[in-house]
Scaffold this active site. Structure first.
Site, PDB file in Angstrom:
ATOM      1  N   HIS A 184       0.845  -1.156   0.601  1.00 46.48           N
ATOM      2  CA  HIS A 184       0.288  -0.522   0.206  1.00 46.48           C
ATOM      3  C   HIS A 184       0.525   1.580   0.253  1.00 46.48           C
ATOM      4  O   HIS A 184       0.052   1.684  -0.139  1.00 46.48           O
ATOM      5  CB  HIS A 184      -1.215  -0.187   1.528  1.00 46.48           C
ATOM      6  N   ARG A 285      -8.365  -3.141 -14.483  1.00 54.79           N
ATOM      7  CA  ARG A 285      -7.516  -5.012 -14.265  1.00 54.79           C
ATOM      8  C   ARG A 285      -9.251  -4.663 -12.872  1.00 54.79           C
ATOM      9  O   ARG A 285      -9.987  -4.428 -12.536  1.00 54.79           O
ATOM     10  CB  ARG A 285      -6.647  -4.091 -13.256  1.00 54.79           C
ATOM     11  N   ARG A 321     -10.378  -5.216 -19.041  1.00 53.34           N
ATOM     12  CA  ARG A 321     -10.275  -7.119 -18.900  1.00 53.34           C
ATOM     13  C   ARG A 321     -10.738  -7.381 -18.122  1.00 53.34           C
ATOM     14  O   ARG A 321     -11.223  -7.022 -17.508  1.00 53.34           O
ATOM     15  CB  ARG A 321      -8.667  -6.749 -18.181  1.00 53.34           C
ATOM     16  N   GLU A 410       0.336 -12.201 -22.740  1.00 57.44           N
ATOM     17  CA  GLU A 410       1.389 -12.418 -21.751  1.00 57.44           C
ATOM     18  C   GLU A 410       1.794 -13.666 -21.947  1.00 57.44           C
ATOM     19  O   GLU A 410       2.653 -13.975 -21.066  1.00 57.44           O
ATOM     20  CB  GLU A 410       0.396 -11.855 -20.738  1.00 57.44           C
ATOM     21  N   ASN A 433       4.956  -7.532 -18.518  1.00 55.75           N
ATOM     22  CA  ASN A 433       5.085  -7.715 -17.019  1.00 55.75           C
ATOM     23  C   ASN A 433       5.047  -9.287 -17.110  1.00 55.75           C
ATOM     24  O   ASN A 433       5.563  -9.816 -16.531  1.00 55.75           O
ATOM     25  CB  ASN A 433       3.923  -7.241 -15.468  1.00 55.75           C
ATOM     26  N   ASP A 434       3.591  -9.820 -17.342  1.00 53.87           N
ATOM     27  CA  ASP A 434       3.230 -11.599 -17.558  1.00 53.87           C
ATOM     28  C   ASP A 434       4.513 -12.029 -18.827  1.00 53.87           C
ATOM     29  O   ASP A 434       4.933 -12.889 -18.626  1.00 53.87           O
ATOM     30  CB  ASP A 434       2.871 -11.927 -17.785  1.00 53.87           C
ATOM     31  N   ARG A 444       7.801 -12.897 -10.831  1.00 54.32           N
ATOM     32  CA  ARG A 444       7.764 -11.276 -10.762  1.00 54.32           C
ATOM     33  C   ARG A 444       7.661 -11.452  -9.464  1.00 54.32           C
ATOM     34  O   ARG A 444       7.633 -10.298  -9.357  1.00 54.32           O
ATOM     35  CB  ARG A 444       6.598 -11.193 -11.497  1.00 54.32           C
ATOM     36  N   CYS A 481      -0.170  -2.622 -22.563  1.00 56.47           N
ATOM     37  CA  CYS A 481      -0.589  -2.262 -21.384  1.00 56.47           C
ATOM     38  C   CYS A 481       0.185  -2.499 -19.950  1.00 56.47           C
ATOM     39  O   CYS A 481       0.021  -2.027 -18.581  1.00 56.47           O
ATOM     40  CB  CYS A 481      -1.532  -2.604 -20.875  1.00 56.47           C
TER      41      CYS A 481
HETATM   42  C1  PEP Z   1       1.021  -7.431 -17.650  1.00 54.52           C
HETATM   43  O1  PEP Z   1       1.177  -8.555 -17.240  1.00 54.52           O
HETATM   44  O2  PEP Z   1       1.710  -6.982 -18.061  1.00 54.52           O
HETATM   45  C2  PEP Z   1      -0.538  -6.836 -16.807  1.00 54.52           C
HETATM   46  C3  PEP Z   1      -0.886  -5.341 -17.495  1.00 54.52           C
HETATM   47  O3  PEP Z   1      -1.167  -6.936 -16.644  1.00 54.52           O
HETATM   48  P1  PEP Z   1      -0.659  -8.030 -14.777  1.00 54.52           P
HETATM   49  O4  PEP Z   1       0.687  -7.141 -14.346  1.00 54.52           O
HETATM   50  O5  PEP Z   1      -2.466  -6.857 -14.051  1.00 54.52           O
HETATM   51  O6  PEP Z   1      -0.778  -8.721 -14.428  1.00 54.52           O
HETATM   52 MG    MG Z   2      -0.700  -9.555 -16.495  1.00 51.74          MG
END
Ligand code: PEP
Ligand code: MG
Length: 550
Positions: A184, A285, A321, A410, A433-434, A444, A481
């Site tokens: 947080h 999200r 999403r 992803e 990210n994924d 991650r 994103c």
């Molecule tokens: C990602 O994986 O890059 C993504 C935008 O989704 P999240 O970070 O919510 O897994």
């Molecule tokens: Mg993701």
């Protein structure tokens, strides 16, 4: 001068003197109570009520999202399991302070084992424990220091109660020994635009009063910098302040439009996104709305939550999403089964497909919200790995009345077959990210392999390039994103790889807009070529930084 490294939150830079926050209170002694159980329980009741009252007063003062986080925190002191545990300890002879301390410790230990999202709550509980014990001991609560001069706050960790109330005219930056990007503290610091470096154990050794430069983009803190370093940092701060004033749509120097969109978790972020000049929403999200829900939300409740976001963007694109449940974001009503490797398990579209009625309800609610608002609603499925999943999701979304349906890419398998996926889907949005986690085979959430989680890695960029090329040849939009879109230089590379829109947290928009405006499409393609040719992430970054924008 010493340079220390941690996890940067935001991209800001700050220079100033350190004010340290007092370390936590010592453990209360284990000596048995001399007052007796009834008197000790009475003391507990007063201390917990006063703690809740104190936090609620802060919630009122903070307002907005910060206020809500605090209200939720205050509710934790009323947890009946916690109270029963405290009373049992007192019945066995403990003092009020020892019983409160031990009962919170049990809760804290339990949460520590439950993944990073839950670990964000650990700081909340530690804070409640400290406040309650301090009251019982009659000593001051460790709190943010008072200072008339602006300062850099250094702490072991910061509770939301403290972060929410930080005075952004006084607190230049935050540095903490503990924490990660999803606590947080990090979320609230990001929302307030306060640069922060968290998860830096050496923070414990930075002396009070030392001058530091905090560079959130680089995740670095320079202790006792020389006058040249200070002057350079001050120049960067002034440049950022000028940049933040710029508005207008995202575009390259040659006029190529690159719409800049916002990532949101609920309607609470709408105002900041609009203020930052977001040209719409690139990632809503939806699972963030229901992380605490034990049963599936009704169509009505979902429609209201989605409408609240859509209403903020009349005439603009909003990419929603479908629930991305699983791994670090389990939803009790979708996937609560224990899995050995949850990031590789029944998550994203896989869990939605396994519970189709829940997916149907969500798409129905979204279609209703679409029909009642002027926003241009796009819907996408998370964690898609195959063409079959793409067809399943887009067919269902269209059947239920959604006009534009696509997928997140992803998973490397989906990136490699992007041409076939985009032949079916209306668009793709790359979750870097994924995509990075799966390409590099590095969890991650795991600090020990965090160095692999770098979207600059040419292997990741090569996959992005596959998707960009497929999008260009089929004439289908391809967005990014994930966090990569918020890194200004990497944003240029992504555009060079064929990405058509970028979505990020609102405070990142100004920096990305500014960087894009320096490059032509030919220059961005050249930068992408250089990054792709590198051996590793550091090499890719260095080769682009060495280029003069063109
Ligand atoms: C990602 O994986 O890059 C993504 C935008 O989704 P999240 O970070 O919510 O897994
Ligand atoms: Mg993701």
């Amino acid at each position: 001068m010493t340079t220390l490294s941690g996890i940067g939150v935001g991209r800001g830079v700050a220079v100033g003197p350190v004010r340290r926050m007092a370390d936590p209170l010592p453990e209360p002694p284990t000596t048995p109570s001399t007052l007796g159980p009834d008197a000790e329980k009475e003391r507990v009741t007063h201390a917990l009520a006063a703690t809740a009252e104190d936090i609620l007063a802060r919630a009122k003062k903070a307002g907005g999202k910060a206020g809500e986080v605090l209200e939720a925190q205050a509710l934790m002191v009323d947890d009946p399991t916690l109270r029963t545990d405290i009373d049992t300890r007192i019945d066995k002879g403990a003092t009020a302070e020892r019983a409160v301390y031990d009962a919170f410790a049990v809760f804290i230990d339990m949460l520590k084992g439950l993944g990073e999202y839950m670990q964000g709550r650990v700081a909340d509980l530690q804070d409640l424990s400290q406040r309650s014990v301090a009251r019982l001991l009659g000593v001051p609560v460790p709190a943010v220091p008072d200072s008339d001069e602006p300062f850099v706050l250094v702490a072991r960790d910061l509770a939301p109660a403290d972060t929410a109330l930080l005075d952004i005219t006084r607190v230049l930056a935050i540095v903490t020994a503990e924490g990660s990007k999803s606590t947080h503290t990090a979320i609230l610091a990001g929302e307030k635009g306060i640069p922060a470096v968290v998860g830096m154990p050496e923070a414990a050794d930075i002396p009070d009063g030392a001058t530091v430069i905090v560079d959130a983009g680089a995740g670095q803190v320079e202790v006792d910098p020389g006058p040249d370093a200070v002057a350079a940092a001050e120049k960067r701060i002034a440049e950022r302040a000028t940049r933040a004033q710029t508005t207008g749509p995202g575009a390259l120097a040659d006029g190529t439009a690159v719409p800049l969109l916002a990532n949101l978790g609920s309607a609470k972020g709408v105002e900041a996104a609009v203020e930052a000049g977001a040209e719409g929403v690139g990632l809503f999200r939806t699972e963030f709305l229901f992380l605490d829900a034990s049963s599936a939300p009704s169509v009505e409740a979902q429609k209201a939550a989605y409408s609240a976001v859509l209403a903020g963007f009349p005439g603009k694109k909003v990419v929603v999403r479908a629930l991305d449940a699983g791994a670090d974001k389990p939803l009790a009503f979708l996937n609560d089964a224990e899995e050995e490797n949850p990031a590789l398990g029944l998550r994203g579209i896989r869990s939605l497909r396994a519970s189709e009625p829940i997916l149907r309800d969500q798409l129905t609610a979204l279609a209703q919200a679409q029909d009642e608002n002027d926003a241009d609603v796009w819907v996408m499925a998370p964690m898609v790995a195959t063409v079959d999943e793409t067809r399943y999701f887009t067919d269902l979304a269209k059947e239920l009345g959604l006009k534009t349906a696509g997928v997140m890419i992803e998973v490397p398998a989906a990136a490699l077959l992007a041409d076939r996926i985009l032949a079916v889907a209306d668009f793709a949005s790359i979750g870097t990210n994924d995509l990075t986690q799966y390409t590099m085979a590095a969890d991650r959430m795991l600090g020990s392999v965090a160095s692999f989680q770098d979207p600059w890695h040419p292997a990741v960029l090569k996959l992005v390039g596959e998707i960009g090329t497929a999008g260009t040849s089929l004439g289908k939009p391809v967005g990014v994103c994930g966090e990569a879109a918020a890194d200004p230089k990497l944003a240029v590379v992504l555009v060079g790889l064929g990405v058509t829109t970028l979505s990020m947290s609102a405070p990142a928009i100004a920096d990305v807009r500014d960087e894009l405006a320096r490059w032509t499409l030919a220059g961005a393609r050249d930068a992408a070529g250089k990054a792709l040719a590198a051996e590793d992430a550091a090499g890719a970054r260095a080769s682009v930084e060495a280029l003069t924008p063109a």
